[in-house]
Design a protein around this motif. Structure first.
Motif, PDB file in Angstrom:
ATOM      1  N   LEU A   1      37.460  55.319  21.757  1.00 51.27           N
ATOM      2  CA  LEU A   1      36.645  55.730  22.900  1.00 51.27           C
ATOM      3  C   LEU A   1      37.512  56.252  24.043  1.00 51.27           C
ATOM      4  O   LEU A   1      37.161  57.240  24.697  1.00 51.27           O
ATOM      5  CB  LEU A   1      35.799  54.556  23.402  1.00 51.27           C
ATOM      6  CG  LEU A   1      34.737  54.012  22.447  1.00 51.27           C
ATOM      7  CD1 LEU A   1      34.061  52.786  23.058  1.00 51.27           C
ATOM      8  CD2 LEU A   1      33.700  55.080  22.102  1.00 51.27           C
ATOM      9  N   VAL A   2      38.620  55.573  24.297  1.00 53.36           N
ATOM     10  CA  VAL A   2      39.484  55.947  25.421  1.00 53.36           C
ATOM     11  C   VAL A   2      40.892  56.236  24.918  1.00 53.36           C
ATOM     12  O   VAL A   2      41.388  55.578  23.999  1.00 53.36           O
ATOM     13  CB  VAL A   2      39.509  54.852  26.511  1.00 53.36           C
ATOM     14  CG1 VAL A   2      38.098  54.583  27.013  1.00 53.36           C
ATOM     15  CG2 VAL A   2      40.140  53.563  26.007  1.00 53.36           C
ATOM     16  N   ASP A   3      41.533  57.220  25.539  1.00 52.31           N
ATOM     17  CA  ASP A   3      42.854  57.679  25.104  1.00 52.31           C
ATOM     18  C   ASP A   3      43.937  56.847  25.789  1.00 52.31           C
ATOM     19  O   ASP A   3      44.703  57.342  26.619  1.00 52.31           O
ATOM     20  CB  ASP A   3      43.011  59.159  25.436  1.00 52.31           C
ATOM     21  CG  ASP A   3      44.149  59.809  24.672  1.00 52.31           C
ATOM     22  OD1 ASP A   3      44.762  59.124  23.830  1.00 52.31           O
ATOM     23  OD2 ASP A   3      44.418  60.998  24.915  1.00 52.31           O
ATOM     24  N   SER A   4      43.997  55.582  25.410  1.00 54.80           N
ATOM     25  CA  SER A   4      44.830  54.607  26.119  1.00 54.80           C
ATOM     26  C   SER A   4      46.095  54.202  25.383  1.00 54.80           C
ATOM     27  O   SER A   4      46.999  53.601  25.982  1.00 54.80           O
ATOM     28  CB  SER A   4      44.007  53.340  26.379  1.00 54.80           C
ATOM     29  OG  SER A   4      43.516  52.827  25.145  1.00 54.80           O
ATOM     30  N   GLU A   5      46.194  54.486  24.096  1.00 53.64           N
ATOM     31  CA  GLU A   5      47.273  53.920  23.298  1.00 53.64           C
ATOM     32  C   GLU A   5      48.658  54.368  23.767  1.00 53.64           C
ATOM     33  O   GLU A   5      49.577  53.557  23.877  1.00 53.64           O
ATOM     34  CB  GLU A   5      47.078  54.269  21.818  1.00 53.64           C
ATOM     35  CG  GLU A   5      45.845  53.651  21.188  1.00 53.64           C
ATOM     36  CD  GLU A   5      45.964  52.156  20.959  1.00 53.64           C
ATOM     37  OE1 GLU A   5      46.936  51.537  21.427  1.00 53.64           O
ATOM     38  OE2 GLU A   5      45.080  51.596  20.300  1.00 53.64           O
ATOM     39  N   THR A   6      48.828  55.649  24.044  1.00 54.56           N
ATOM     40  CA  THR A   6      50.139  56.134  24.486  1.00 54.56           C
ATOM     41  C   THR A   6      50.525  55.503  25.815  1.00 54.56           C
ATOM     42  O   THR A   6      51.670  55.061  26.003  1.00 54.56           O
ATOM     43  CB  THR A   6      50.136  57.667  24.611  1.00 54.56           C
ATOM     44  OG1 THR A   6      49.877  58.245  23.328  1.00 54.56           O
ATOM     45  CG2 THR A   6      51.479  58.172  25.115  1.00 54.56           C
TER      46      THR A   6
END
Length: 215
Positions: free
Chosen positions: A11-16
């Motif tokens: 859902l959200v581009d948080s991993e990096t």
């Protein structure tokens, strides 16, 4: 039918953002690692599980203020940089309009989920159907969180679809006897495929309705 979304990386581009922040904090402790190694080792796991892995590698307990400092720094980076995964807001809005039941089940804390879903404009779609590893005894790759979500949503687990991006999450979905869709948009990172079990990989959120049989 029920669609269970993971949050981070789906859902959200948080991993990096999260991996780079964790990398900085671990190297400050003297641990030799990299953002890529953090991704491979910790992606998809609860913070409690990550702490166990980190302490085993360090050979000692983490400082008492480590988690507080890590969360503060990570949340600050989210406030500045976080965006939704491309196309996911439109897909969630479409599911909502079609009255398709869906929820989120994440290894992240409720505090993290509130921040990331609010920041990306997704909170209103998921409010009241947000499930965290904090809610169960065992996090992913155990099936507990997904089974808990299905129970709370009143749906037979075998009628549920899991949308995941990590190997622990994929394994948890399979262990829960759910249909698993593995989102994989990063060509530099291996697809989250388990040693056994049927998993369908996809690389763009626009593909999701067809995979769910909605087209």
């Amino acid at each position: 039918m029920l669609v269970i979304f993971d949050c981070d990386g789906v859902l959200v581009d948080s991993e990096t953002i999260a991996n780079e922040t964790l990398y900085r904090h671990l190297t400050a402790l003297g641990l030799s690692t990299s953002p890529q190694a953090c991704d491979r080792r910790y992606r998809g796991r609860s913070m409690a599980a990550c702490v166990g892995l980190i302490e085993a590698q360090l050979g000692r307990a983490l400082p008492e203020d480590f988690l507080e400092g890590l969360q503060r720094d990570t949340f600050s980076q989210f406030e500045r940089q976080l965006t939704a995964i491309p196309g996911v807001v439109e897909i969630v809005a479409r599911l909502h309009a079609a009255a398709v039941p869906f929820c989120v089940a994440s290894s992240g804390s409720h505090a993290k989920l509130r921040l990331t879903l609010t920041k990306t404009g997704l909170w209103s779609y998921f409010a009241g159907r947000i499930y965290s590893a904090e809610d169960v005894e065992r996090g992913k790759p155990a099936p507990d969180l997904f089974l808990h979500a299905a129970t709370q949503m009143g749906v037979d687990p075998q009628l549920a679809w899991v949308v995941e991006d990590s190997l622990p999450g994929v394994e948890a979905g399979l262990a829960a006897q759910m249909q698993v869709l593995a989102y994989h948009s990063d060509k530099e990172r291996p697809a989250p495929l388990p040693a056994a079990g049927a998993v369908t990989c996809f690389s763009a959120m626009a593909e999701l309705p067809a995979l769910l049989g909605l087209e």
